[in-house]
Design an enzyme around this catalytic site. Structure first.
Site, PDB file in Angstrom:
ATOM      1  N   ASP A 107      10.092  -7.294 -11.186  1.00  0.00           N
ATOM      2  CA  ASP A 107       9.724  -6.128 -11.993  1.00  0.00           C
ATOM      3  C   ASP A 107       8.330  -5.671 -11.585  1.00  0.00           C
ATOM      4  O   ASP A 107       7.348  -5.913 -12.283  1.00  0.00           O
ATOM      5  CB  ASP A 107       9.777  -6.502 -13.476  1.00  0.00           C
ATOM      6  CG  ASP A 107       9.598  -5.297 -14.381  1.00  0.00           C
ATOM      7  OD1 ASP A 107       9.756  -4.160 -13.891  1.00  0.00           O
ATOM      8  OD2 ASP A 107       9.299  -5.492 -15.571  1.00  0.00           O
ATOM      9  N   LYS A 109       7.665  -2.328 -10.550  1.00  0.00           N
ATOM     10  CA  LYS A 109       7.489  -0.916 -10.897  1.00  0.00           C
ATOM     11  C   LYS A 109       6.722  -0.149  -9.816  1.00  0.00           C
ATOM     12  O   LYS A 109       5.665   0.433 -10.049  1.00  0.00           O
ATOM     13  CB  LYS A 109       6.779  -0.784 -12.249  1.00  0.00           C
ATOM     14  CG  LYS A 109       7.530  -1.424 -13.408  1.00  0.00           C
ATOM     15  CD  LYS A 109       6.784  -1.225 -14.720  1.00  0.00           C
ATOM     16  CE  LYS A 109       7.522  -1.854 -15.885  1.00  0.00           C
ATOM     17  NZ  LYS A 109       7.475  -3.341 -15.855  1.00  0.00           N
ATOM     18  N   ASP A 112       4.133   5.027  -5.365  1.00  0.00           N
ATOM     19  CA  ASP A 112       3.080   5.332  -4.398  1.00  0.00           C
ATOM     20  C   ASP A 112       3.608   6.453  -3.508  1.00  0.00           C
ATOM     21  O   ASP A 112       4.652   7.041  -3.789  1.00  0.00           O
ATOM     22  CB  ASP A 112       2.738   4.070  -3.587  1.00  0.00           C
ATOM     23  CG  ASP A 112       1.278   4.032  -3.151  1.00  0.00           C
ATOM     24  OD1 ASP A 112       0.822   5.039  -2.551  1.00  0.00           O
ATOM     25  OD2 ASP A 112       0.598   3.031  -3.415  1.00  0.00           O
TER      26      ASP A 112
END
Length: 232
Positions: A62, A64, A67
């Site tokens: 996890d 996330k 970019d």
């Protein structure tokens, strides 16, 4: 019960690999799937993820990701080489499209994060969003579906809505799960395990109610039993 073990993801929200190893040892064969987030990932958890995979466990990273497209793509390629099962990407269309292209052929299930379960309408407004949680979740579910993502992360309170948008095949992963009577902590949109299954969740992420329990295996078993009863 065996089938449900593939749908219960225990969050290893712990400070060290040593603590995580202890938790995994205590849970034994009761749990087959673990989540590693920032807390453990930045404390040696990525190496531990590989150890779990080698031990036959499934791992949900996890992280996330969000970019520029190239950075997301290269990150996804690196994660795919770890052999983990799931990875989160914030559900921004460009980031999701870059992630999907990078994961092609790897078997990695990419999950779009819709709205964090710690956020409500007031929090979204403060962050500059014009939508309430349900509206934003709907929009991001549609975008994730169209981008070719493997599934979504959402509150179980929105699981039925998401399932209606993405159909039966995509994963719908629901954190913020709390057994009846358990403290909500910093979560604002919480749901019981049974209600999450009935709402169409494919996987439930449970951390504190299991990791923080005196008898972790008994806590996991109770949640699994509630999931089985709801699925019937």
């Amino acid at each position: 019960m065996t089938h449900m073990r593939e749908r219960l993801i225990v969050g290893l929200d712990l400070q060290s690999v040593a603590e995580a190893e202890k938790a995994v040892g205590e849970l034994g064969e009761m749990v087959a799937f673990y989540k590693i987030g920032y807390q453990l990932a930045f404390a040696g958890g990525l190496g531990f993820a590989q150890e779990l995979v080698q031990a036959g466990k499934k791992v949900f990273l996890d992280l996330k990701l969000l970019d520029i497209d190239n950075t997301v793509a290269r990150g996804v390629e690196s994660v795919a080489r770890l052999g983990v099962t799931m990875l989160t990407v914030h559900a921004y269309p460009k980031a999701m499209r870059a992630a999907v292209a990078a994961a092609e052929g790897s078997g990695l299930c990419l999950l779009g994060v819709t709205v964090l379960t710690s956020m409500d309408a007031e929090d979204l407004a403060e962050a500059g969003y014009a939508h309430d949680p349900e509206t934003l979740v709907r929009r991001r579910a549609e975008q994730a579906r169209d981008a070719g993502m493997g599934g979504l992360v959402c509150s179980a309170a929105e699981a039925a809505i998401v399932r209606g948008i993405v159909g039966p095949d995509m994963a719908v992963v629901t954190p913020g799960i709390r057994p009846a009577g358990a403290a909500a902590g910093d979560q604002k949109r919480v749901v019981t395990p049974g209600d999450a299954i009935r709402a169409g969740a494919s996987h439930l992420v449970v951390a504190r109610p299991i990791i923080g329990a005196t008898d972790r295996q008994a806590a996991a078993q109770a949640i699994l039993e509630e999931m089985v009863a709801a699925d019937g």
